[in-house]
Write a protein that holds these residues in place. Structure first.
Motif, PDB file in Angstrom:
ATOM      1  N   GLY A   1      42.361  36.708  32.673  1.00  0.00           N
ATOM      2  CA  GLY A   1      41.960  35.933  33.850  1.00  0.00           C
ATOM      3  C   GLY A   1      40.601  36.369  34.359  1.00  0.00           C
ATOM      4  O   GLY A   1      39.733  35.542  34.664  1.00  0.00           O
ATOM      5  N   TYR A   2      40.393  37.673  34.433  1.00  0.00           N
ATOM      6  CA  TYR A   2      39.100  38.210  34.864  1.00  0.00           C
ATOM      7  C   TYR A   2      37.994  37.744  33.919  1.00  0.00           C
ATOM      8  O   TYR A   2      36.917  37.336  34.358  1.00  0.00           O
ATOM      9  CB  TYR A   2      39.156  39.736  34.909  1.00  0.00           C
ATOM     10  CG  TYR A   2      37.799  40.363  35.109  1.00  0.00           C
ATOM     11  CD1 TYR A   2      37.193  40.345  36.363  1.00  0.00           C
ATOM     12  CD2 TYR A   2      37.116  40.941  34.046  1.00  0.00           C
ATOM     13  CE1 TYR A   2      35.927  40.897  36.555  1.00  0.00           C
ATOM     14  CE2 TYR A   2      35.860  41.493  34.230  1.00  0.00           C
ATOM     15  CZ  TYR A   2      35.269  41.468  35.484  1.00  0.00           C
ATOM     16  OH  TYR A   2      34.027  42.003  35.659  1.00  0.00           O
ATOM     17  N   GLN A   3      38.238  37.805  32.610  1.00  0.00           N
ATOM     18  CA  GLN A   3      37.236  37.377  31.627  1.00  0.00           C
ATOM     19  C   GLN A   3      36.923  35.889  31.766  1.00  0.00           C
ATOM     20  O   GLN A   3      35.764  35.475  31.604  1.00  0.00           O
ATOM     21  CB  GLN A   3      37.710  37.700  30.203  1.00  0.00           C
ATOM     22  CG  GLN A   3      37.714  39.172  29.877  1.00  0.00           C
ATOM     23  CD  GLN A   3      36.321  39.774  29.930  1.00  0.00           C
ATOM     24  OE1 GLN A   3      35.343  39.177  29.495  1.00  0.00           O
ATOM     25  NE2 GLN A   3      36.222  40.965  30.491  1.00  0.00           N
ATOM     26  N   MET A   4      37.934  35.081  32.068  1.00  0.00           N
ATOM     27  CA  MET A   4      37.689  33.643  32.254  1.00  0.00           C
ATOM     28  C   MET A   4      36.786  33.406  33.465  1.00  0.00           C
ATOM     29  O   MET A   4      35.849  32.603  33.401  1.00  0.00           O
ATOM     30  CB  MET A   4      39.012  32.873  32.384  1.00  0.00           C
ATOM     31  CG  MET A   4      39.790  32.816  31.095  1.00  0.00           C
ATOM     32  SD  MET A   4      41.176  31.641  31.059  1.00  0.00           S
ATOM     33  CE  MET A   4      42.110  32.067  32.476  1.00  0.00           C
ATOM     34  N   ILE A   5      37.051  34.109  34.565  1.00  0.00           N
ATOM     35  CA  ILE A   5      36.209  33.983  35.764  1.00  0.00           C
ATOM     36  C   ILE A   5      34.783  34.437  35.444  1.00  0.00           C
ATOM     37  O   ILE A   5      33.804  33.798  35.841  1.00  0.00           O
ATOM     38  CB  ILE A   5      36.792  34.794  36.941  1.00  0.00           C
ATOM     39  CG1 ILE A   5      38.182  34.300  37.326  1.00  0.00           C
ATOM     40  CG2 ILE A   5      35.836  34.783  38.135  1.00  0.00           C
ATOM     41  CD1 ILE A   5      38.255  32.907  37.874  1.00  0.00           C
ATOM     42  N   LYS A   6      34.660  35.525  34.720  1.00  0.00           N
ATOM     43  CA  LYS A   6      33.342  36.036  34.327  1.00  0.00           C
ATOM     44  C   LYS A   6      32.584  34.987  33.502  1.00  0.00           C
ATOM     45  O   LYS A   6      31.388  34.775  33.710  1.00  0.00           O
ATOM     46  CB  LYS A   6      33.525  37.336  33.531  1.00  0.00           C
ATOM     47  CG  LYS A   6      32.245  38.036  33.184  1.00  0.00           C
ATOM     48  CD  LYS A   6      32.543  39.349  32.475  1.00  0.00           C
ATOM     49  CE  LYS A   6      31.273  39.949  31.932  1.00  0.00           C
ATOM     50  NZ  LYS A   6      31.558  41.112  31.089  1.00  0.00           N
ATOM     51  N   CYS A   7      33.262  34.323  32.577  1.00  0.00           N
ATOM     52  CA  CYS A   7      32.632  33.275  31.760  1.00  0.00           C
ATOM     53  C   CYS A   7      32.161  32.105  32.630  1.00  0.00           C
ATOM     54  O   CYS A   7      31.076  31.559  32.405  1.00  0.00           O
ATOM     55  CB  CYS A   7      33.598  32.771  30.694  1.00  0.00           C
ATOM     56  SG  CYS A   7      33.866  33.930  29.342  1.00  0.00           S
ATOM     57  N   ILE A   8      32.962  31.733  33.615  1.00  0.00           N
ATOM     58  CA  ILE A   8      32.578  30.653  34.532  1.00  0.00           C
ATOM     59  C   ILE A   8      31.290  31.033  35.262  1.00  0.00           C
ATOM     60  O   ILE A   8      30.359  30.232  35.362  1.00  0.00           O
ATOM     61  CB  ILE A   8      33.707  30.357  35.541  1.00  0.00           C
ATOM     62  CG1 ILE A   8      34.901  29.742  34.827  1.00  0.00           C
ATOM     63  CG2 ILE A   8      33.213  29.435  36.660  1.00  0.00           C
ATOM     64  CD1 ILE A   8      36.177  29.751  35.645  1.00  0.00           C
TER      65      ILE A   8
END
Length: 141
Positions: A86-93
């Motif tokens: 989840g953290y990585q997805m937010i970082k990608c956004i």
């Protein structure tokens, strides 16, 4: 982890299985209707987190303005939760869309996730009978 545009595949069984994680009392009918709404909305961006050729997470965004996105849904397969996806997805956004802010609304189940990754959290009170909702905001600048 690779983030892939999955908007045209939102009704695929593996994607609906993940979407069910963020849906209150999910049924096949409810999940398909939700997926169709997202598919029909030009402002909606649907991304899937792909690890080892398998989707393990999704994030659905409402691209409100060029500087602001709203998370409509974020979900991780149960067996892959608490692994930083989840953290990585937010970082990608943040890296790809470069919004000034990211907004989300959530309940008690996910508010800790948003706090942990640096979102400011404010209670919206009891929005539904017995259910407290929270506005989560991340300023990205």
């Amino acid at each position: 982890m690779e983030m892939i545009n999955i908007k045209e595949y939102l009704k695929a069984k593996d994607i609906l299985t993940i979407l069910a994680q963020s849906t209150y009392m999910p049924t096949e009918e409810k999940l398909n209707a939700r997926a169709q709404r997202y598919m029909d909305d030009d402002r909606v961006i649907a991304l899937g987190a792909n690890i080892d050729d398998k989707f393990c997470g999704i994030v659905i965004l409402n691209y409100v303005e060029s500087y602001r996105v709203e998370i409509l849904d974020i979900a991780i397969l149960k067996e892959r939760q608490h692994q930083g996806i989840g953290y990585q997805m937010i970082k990608c956004i943040k890296e790809f869309y470069k919004p000034a802010c990211i907004l989300a609304e959530t309940d008690d189940d996910a508010v800790g996730f948003y706090r942990k990754i640096g979102f400011e959290v404010n209670s919206l009170g009891e929005k539904y009978p017995g259910i407290i909702r929270y506005e989560c905001k991340c300023t990205c600048e």
